[in-house]
Motif scaffolding. Structure first.
Motif, PDB file in Angstrom:
ATOM      1  N   HIS A  14      46.548  11.704 -99.692  1.00 47.56           N
ATOM      2  CA  HIS A  14      45.728  12.569 -99.638  1.00 47.56           C
ATOM      3  C   HIS A  14      44.692  12.638-100.995  1.00 47.56           C
ATOM      4  CE1 HIS A  14      44.148  16.373 -98.178  1.00 47.56           C
ATOM      5  NE2 HIS A  14      44.089  16.732 -99.459  1.00 47.56           N
ATOM      6  N   GLU A  15      43.479  12.771-100.770  1.00 45.74           N
ATOM      7  CA  GLU A  15      42.652  13.243-101.729  1.00 45.74           C
ATOM      8  C   GLU A  15      41.970  14.410-101.863  1.00 45.74           C
ATOM      9  OE1 GLU A  15      38.744  11.109-103.755  1.00 45.74           O
ATOM     10  OE2 GLU A  15      40.075   9.913-102.606  1.00 45.74           O
ATOM     11  N   ILE A  16      42.169  15.440-103.008  1.00 43.46           N
ATOM     12  CA  ILE A  16      41.509  16.802-102.932  1.00 43.46           C
ATOM     13  C   ILE A  16      39.997  16.605-102.641  1.00 43.46           C
ATOM     14  CG2 ILE A  16      41.334  18.812-104.312  1.00 43.46           C
ATOM     15  CD1 ILE A  16      44.204  18.289-103.604  1.00 43.46           C
ATOM     16  N   GLY A  17      39.853  17.782-101.583  1.00 43.69           N
ATOM     17  CA  GLY A  17      38.456  17.519-101.145  1.00 43.69           C
ATOM     18  C   GLY A  17      37.824  16.523-100.143  1.00 43.69           C
ATOM     19  N   CYS A  18      38.765  15.623 -99.579  1.00 44.22           N
ATOM     20  CA  CYS A  18      38.338  14.629 -98.685  1.00 44.22           C
ATOM     21  C   CYS A  18      38.069  15.260 -97.371  1.00 44.22           C
ATOM     22  CB  CYS A  18      39.328  13.356 -98.459  1.00 44.22           C
ATOM     23  SG  CYS A  18      40.875  14.106 -97.821  1.00 44.22           S
ATOM     24  N   ASP A  19      37.153  14.505 -96.484  1.00 40.44           N
ATOM     25  CA  ASP A  19      36.726  15.106 -95.192  1.00 40.44           C
ATOM     26  C   ASP A  19      37.945  14.884 -94.263  1.00 40.44           C
ATOM     27  OD1 ASP A  19      35.301  15.622 -93.030  1.00 40.44           O
ATOM     28  OD2 ASP A  19      34.509  13.390 -92.737  1.00 40.44           O
ATOM     29  N   LEU A  20      38.350  16.182 -93.746  1.00 48.77           N
ATOM     30  CA  LEU A  20      39.317  16.287 -92.684  1.00 48.77           C
ATOM     31  C   LEU A  20      39.090  16.186 -91.279  1.00 48.77           C
ATOM     32  CD1 LEU A  20      40.757  19.141 -94.715  1.00 48.77           C
ATOM     33  CD2 LEU A  20      41.306  17.090 -95.023  1.00 48.77           C
ATOM     34  N   THR A  21      37.871  16.086 -90.963  1.00 50.15           N
ATOM     35  CA  THR A  21      37.114  15.954 -89.598  1.00 50.15           C
ATOM     36  C   THR A  21      38.038  15.255 -88.600  1.00 50.15           C
ATOM     37  OG1 THR A  21      35.077  16.289 -90.806  1.00 50.15           O
ATOM     38  CG2 THR A  21      35.094  15.489 -88.309  1.00 50.15           C
ATOM     39  N   PHE A  22      38.423  13.768 -88.952  1.00 44.78           N
ATOM     40  CA  PHE A  22      38.978  13.199 -88.082  1.00 44.78           C
ATOM     41  C   PHE A  22      40.622  12.948 -87.986  1.00 44.78           C
ATOM     42  CE2 PHE A  22      34.787  11.125 -88.894  1.00 44.78           C
ATOM     43  CZ  PHE A  22      34.258  11.263 -87.625  1.00 44.78           C
ATOM     44  N   LEU A  23      41.150  13.996 -88.690  1.00 43.18           N
ATOM     45  CA  LEU A  23      42.544  14.173 -88.718  1.00 43.18           C
ATOM     46  C   LEU A  23      42.871  14.846 -87.804  1.00 43.18           C
ATOM     47  CD1 LEU A  23      43.040  14.564 -92.448  1.00 43.18           C
ATOM     48  CD2 LEU A  23      43.383  12.545 -91.253  1.00 43.18           C
ATOM     49  N   ALA A  25      46.003  17.200 -85.851  1.00 45.52           N
ATOM     50  CA  ALA A  25      46.643  18.471 -86.150  1.00 45.52           C
ATOM     51  C   ALA A  25      48.153  18.253 -86.894  1.00 45.52           C
ATOM     52  CB  ALA A  25      47.141  19.550 -85.050  1.00 45.52           C
ATOM     53  N   GLY A  26      48.516  17.006 -86.259  1.00 44.44           N
ATOM     54  CA  GLY A  26      50.073  16.412 -86.883  1.00 44.44           C
ATOM     55  C   GLY A  26      49.667  15.705 -88.154  1.00 44.44           C
ATOM     56  N   ASP A  27      48.707  15.116 -88.420  1.00 43.40           N
ATOM     57  CA  ASP A  27      48.100  14.491 -89.706  1.00 43.40           C
ATOM     58  C   ASP A  27      48.074  15.720 -90.754  1.00 43.40           C
ATOM     59  OD1 ASP A  27      48.063  12.079 -88.694  1.00 43.40           O
ATOM     60  OD2 ASP A  27      45.858  11.991 -88.292  1.00 43.40           O
ATOM     61  N   LEU A  28      47.290  16.869 -90.418  1.00 44.22           N
ATOM     62  CA  LEU A  28      47.281  18.053 -91.195  1.00 44.22           C
ATOM     63  C   LEU A  28      48.532  18.527 -91.581  1.00 44.22           C
ATOM     64  CD1 LEU A  28      44.154  19.582 -89.747  1.00 44.22           C
ATOM     65  CD2 LEU A  28      44.248  18.235 -91.985  1.00 44.22           C
ATOM     66  N   ASP A  29      49.245  18.485 -90.751  1.00 43.19           N
ATOM     67  CA  ASP A  29      50.857  19.123 -91.029  1.00 43.19           C
ATOM     68  C   ASP A  29      51.658  18.220 -92.037  1.00 43.19           C
ATOM     69  OD1 ASP A  29      50.797  21.373 -89.096  1.00 43.19           O
ATOM     70  OD2 ASP A  29      51.684  20.293 -87.700  1.00 43.19           O
ATOM     71  N   GLU A  30      51.330  16.897 -91.716  1.00 41.15           N
ATOM     72  CA  GLU A  30      51.989  16.040 -92.887  1.00 41.15           C
ATOM     73  C   GLU A  30      51.502  16.261 -94.225  1.00 41.15           C
ATOM     74  OE1 GLU A  30      51.636  12.087 -91.413  1.00 41.15           O
ATOM     75  OE2 GLU A  30      52.866  12.391 -89.464  1.00 41.15           O
ATOM     76  N   ARG A  31      50.223  16.317 -94.144  1.00 43.35           N
ATOM     77  CA  ARG A  31      49.523  16.728 -95.699  1.00 43.35           C
ATOM     78  C   ARG A  31      49.910  17.956 -96.146  1.00 43.35           C
ATOM     79  NH1 ARG A  31      43.731  13.480 -95.919  1.00 43.35           N
ATOM     80  NH2 ARG A  31      44.602  11.755 -94.906  1.00 43.35           N
ATOM     81  N   ILE A  32      49.987  18.975 -95.348  1.00 45.53           N
ATOM     82  CA  ILE A  32      50.332  20.270 -95.871  1.00 45.53           C
ATOM     83  C   ILE A  32      51.716  20.085 -96.191  1.00 45.53           C
ATOM     84  CG2 ILE A  32      51.181  22.535 -95.039  1.00 45.53           C
ATOM     85  CD1 ILE A  32      48.528  22.379 -93.119  1.00 45.53           C
ATOM     86  N   THR A  33      52.751  19.356 -95.652  1.00 42.03           N
ATOM     87  CA  THR A  33      54.079  19.393 -96.398  1.00 42.03           C
ATOM     88  C   THR A  33      54.115  18.478 -97.301  1.00 42.03           C
ATOM     89  OG1 THR A  33      54.895  19.506 -93.836  1.00 42.03           O
ATOM     90  CG2 THR A  33      56.366  18.498 -95.627  1.00 42.03           C
ATOM     91  N   LEU A  34      53.194  17.308 -97.506  1.00 38.44           N
ATOM     92  CA  LEU A  34      53.197  16.477 -98.870  1.00 38.44           C
ATOM     93  C   LEU A  34      52.688  17.478 -99.860  1.00 38.44           C
ATOM     94  CD1 LEU A  34      52.953  13.677 -99.889  1.00 38.44           C
ATOM     95  CD2 LEU A  34      50.637  13.873 -99.365  1.00 38.44           C
ATOM     96  N   LEU A  35      51.856  18.358 -99.768  1.00 37.44           N
ATOM     97  CA  LEU A  35      50.949  19.220-100.605  1.00 37.44           C
ATOM     98  C   LEU A  35      51.927  20.181-101.296  1.00 37.44           C
ATOM     99  CD1 LEU A  35      47.402  19.064 -99.632  1.00 37.44           C
ATOM    100  CD2 LEU A  35      48.364  18.165-101.620  1.00 37.44           C
ATOM    101  N   LYS A  36      52.946  21.031-100.265  1.00 40.73           N
ATOM    102  CA  LYS A  36      53.713  21.901-100.674  1.00 40.73           C
ATOM    103  C   LYS A  36      54.873  21.358-101.418  1.00 40.73           C
ATOM    104  CE  LYS A  36      52.953  25.227 -96.678  1.00 40.73           C
ATOM    105  NZ  LYS A  36      53.607  25.478 -95.574  1.00 40.73           N
ATOM    106  N   ASN A  37      55.425  19.930-100.936  1.00 41.98           N
ATOM    107  CA  ASN A  37      56.462  19.449-102.058  1.00 41.98           C
ATOM    108  C   ASN A  37      55.910  19.170-103.085  1.00 41.98           C
ATOM    109  OD1 ASN A  37      58.111  19.662 -99.732  1.00 41.98           O
ATOM    110  ND2 ASN A  37      57.846  17.309 -98.984  1.00 41.98           N
ATOM    111  N   GLU A  38      54.760  18.763-103.355  1.00 48.21           N
ATOM    112  CA  GLU A  38      54.131  18.420-104.785  1.00 48.21           C
ATOM    113  C   GLU A  38      54.022  19.870-105.379  1.00 48.21           C
ATOM    114  OE1 GLU A  38      52.593  16.201-107.816  1.00 48.21           O
ATOM    115  OE2 GLU A  38      53.998  15.789-106.137  1.00 48.21           O
TER     116      GLU A  38
END
Length: 61
Positions: A14-23, A25-38
């Motif tokens: 994940h890159e902060i500020g990247c375009d989320l248009t084509f992700l 809901a599952g991809d977004l959940d994975e990134r949210i989990t990744l960022l919460k863990n970080e």
């Protein structure tokens, strides 16, 4: 043998500020989990450093 430039670079998850248009809901959940863990990892390291600093300050009083 191999120069560092020849080695494949790991893909950023994940890159902060990247375009989320084509992700999805599952991809977004994975990134949210990744960022919460970080965030949890960063907060734990900050707490450890704050604790060490307070102990040093108390020692030298």
């Amino acid at each position: 043998m191999f120069a560092d430039d020849d080695m494949p670079k790991p893909k950023k998850l994940h890159e902060i500020g990247c375009d989320l248009t084509f992700l999805s809901a599952g991809d977004l959940d994975e990134r949210i989990t990744l960022l919460k863990n970080e965030i949890a990892r960063l907060e734990a390291d900050k707490a450890a450093k704050t604790s060490s600093r307070k102990a040093a300050e108390n020692f030298f009083r």
